[in-house]
Design a protein around this motif. Sequence first.
Motif, short mmCIF file in Angstrom:
data_model
loop_
_atom_site.label_atom_id
_atom_site.label_comp_id
_atom_site.label_asym_id
_atom_site.label_seq_id
_atom_site.Cartn_x
_atom_site.Cartn_y
_atom_site.Cartn_z
N ALA A 94 0.82 -1.21 0.00
CA ALA A 94 0.00 0.00 0.00
C ALA A 94 0.86 1.26 0.00
N ALA A 95 2.01 1.20 0.68
CA ALA A 95 2.87 2.38 0.77
C ALA A 95 3.46 2.76 -0.58
N GLU A 96 3.66 1.77 -1.45
CA GLU A 96 4.25 2.06 -2.75
C GLU A 96 3.36 2.99 -3.59
N ALA A 97 2.06 2.91 -3.37
CA ALA A 97 1.14 3.74 -4.16
C ALA A 97 0.59 4.92 -3.38
N ALA A 98 1.12 5.16 -2.18
CA ALA A 98 0.51 6.17 -1.32
C ALA A 98 0.66 7.58 -1.88
N ASP A 99 1.78 7.88 -2.55
CA ASP A 99 2.00 9.25 -3.02
C ASP A 99 1.74 9.40 -4.52
N GLU A 100 1.07 8.42 -5.10
CA GLU A 100 0.74 8.53 -6.52
C GLU A 100 -0.43 9.49 -6.74
N LEU A 101 -0.51 10.03 -7.94
CA LEU A 101 -1.63 10.90 -8.27
C LEU A 101 -2.93 10.10 -8.34
N PRO A 102 -4.05 10.73 -8.07
CA PRO A 102 -5.33 10.02 -8.23
C PRO A 102 -5.53 9.60 -9.69
N GLU A 110 -9.72 14.64 -17.10
CA GLU A 110 -9.38 15.50 -15.97
C GLU A 110 -8.34 14.79 -15.09
N GLN A 111 -7.44 15.57 -14.52
CA GLN A 111 -6.45 15.03 -13.60
C GLN A 111 -6.36 15.93 -12.37
N GLU A 112 -6.67 15.33 -11.20
CA GLU A 112 -6.48 16.07 -9.96
C GLU A 112 -5.01 15.96 -9.55
N ILE A 113 -4.46 17.05 -9.05
CA ILE A 113 -3.05 17.08 -8.63
C ILE A 113 -2.99 17.60 -7.19
N PRO A 114 -3.00 16.69 -6.20
CA PRO A 114 -2.87 17.14 -4.81
C PRO A 114 -1.53 17.85 -4.62
N ARG A 160 -2.89 23.73 2.24
CA ARG A 160 -2.28 24.13 0.97
C ARG A 160 -3.24 23.79 -0.17
N PRO A 161 -3.27 24.61 -1.18
CA PRO A 161 -4.23 24.36 -2.27
C PRO A 161 -3.83 23.16 -3.12
N ASP A 162 -4.84 22.45 -3.60
CA ASP A 162 -4.64 21.39 -4.58
C ASP A 162 -4.97 21.93 -5.97
N PHE A 163 -4.47 21.24 -6.96
CA PHE A 163 -4.63 21.71 -8.34
C PHE A 163 -5.36 20.65 -9.16
#
Length: 411
Positions: free
Chosen positions: A53-61, A95-99, A263-266
Amino acid sequence: MDWRIGWVPFSALLAAQTAQAQSVGYEEALAAVRGEQPVLEAGALRVQSRREAAEAADELPDPRVRAGIMNLPVTGPAAFDPDRQLPTQIAIGIEQEIPNLARRRARFGVASSEVRLAEARLGMAERILLADAGTAWVRLHYAQARLDLAQAALDDLRAFVPVANSAVASGSARPAESLAIRRELLGIEDAITAIEAERETAQAQISRYIPLADPVALGAAPSAVLDEEQLRFELESNPEILLADAERGRAEAGVALARAEKRPDFGVSVTYGRRNPDFGDAVSIMGSITLPIFTDRRQNPRIAAAEAEAAAASAEREDRRRALVAGFEADLATWRSTVRQWGRARDELLPLARDRADLDTASFAAGRADLVDVIAAKSALALLELEILEREQAAVEAAVRLRLTYGESRP
């Protein structure tokens, strides 16, 4: 110098059992705990799960696809005709959300803390199993030793029964003396019954870790000697502390995640629209950004809650450390007490009991003592030897539990 009692022969007791491949040594018992144990297997699988699970934790949605008809008239001459008006188009887009980067890093920190927490719980489970298996082996070892000793003492006392019966028949001894001898025999037999129950209990405990129907402890018992300073030094790396550290780390990662929400997300989207050929197709590119403007009612309360959880985890860590130190000192005091009691019985009480048995035997041979006195002395000596083995077991068991609970996971 080895202070163990050396009068207990194990070879005759263990020879037949070893032939049936039921024997297990102390090292083997601990190795079995580190092997295929359901609890440890479950813990290892949880660690693997957290790592995956940690391997994908910081991936984009995942991106999102949009499709539909835009600006389609529903009244007038061009109603429901997508090719009559300029704005109308059949559109498809992505569409791509970018946290924000802080949020992505915080998510990875939370996932990594879950891995460390699972690893700490696995280490804790292994340490508990090691301590239980080690002490169970020690109990089995000394139950076998005490059974061997008690049976030898019983055979020795039974050899006096014909002598007592002959003395009663000849009138040189009172009939009550034969009853006294029987009472001493019953005392040893009761001890054997109790020891057999202890042996069966220890065998059942050992069988949890090693699939043997009738396990036999093979080899010498571990040492009762401890390095107190080394054990104290290793307290900070104890699985209990590592578990508390992992829980505190998870709470601190939660604080970072809560702060990242300020912090704002994009977001970005691209849309392709098919229109009337007279007007030409169109492409739209849009960007978006979140506006965390009501932080007092949204983000700040969550940050405060996460900080409180982190503070609580730190307090619990300190409480666990204090409890661990207190438990260690209490167990250490118990170990010192058992070692002293064992040494006192071995070095002071045992010589006195042996001297008494020798003197009563010599007096009986010279006609100055009754047979019942000899039987009582020998029975008291046998019971004392059993008690000394019990005290030795208590000392060794306390040392094993201290090493496996607070020190390294090795004998």
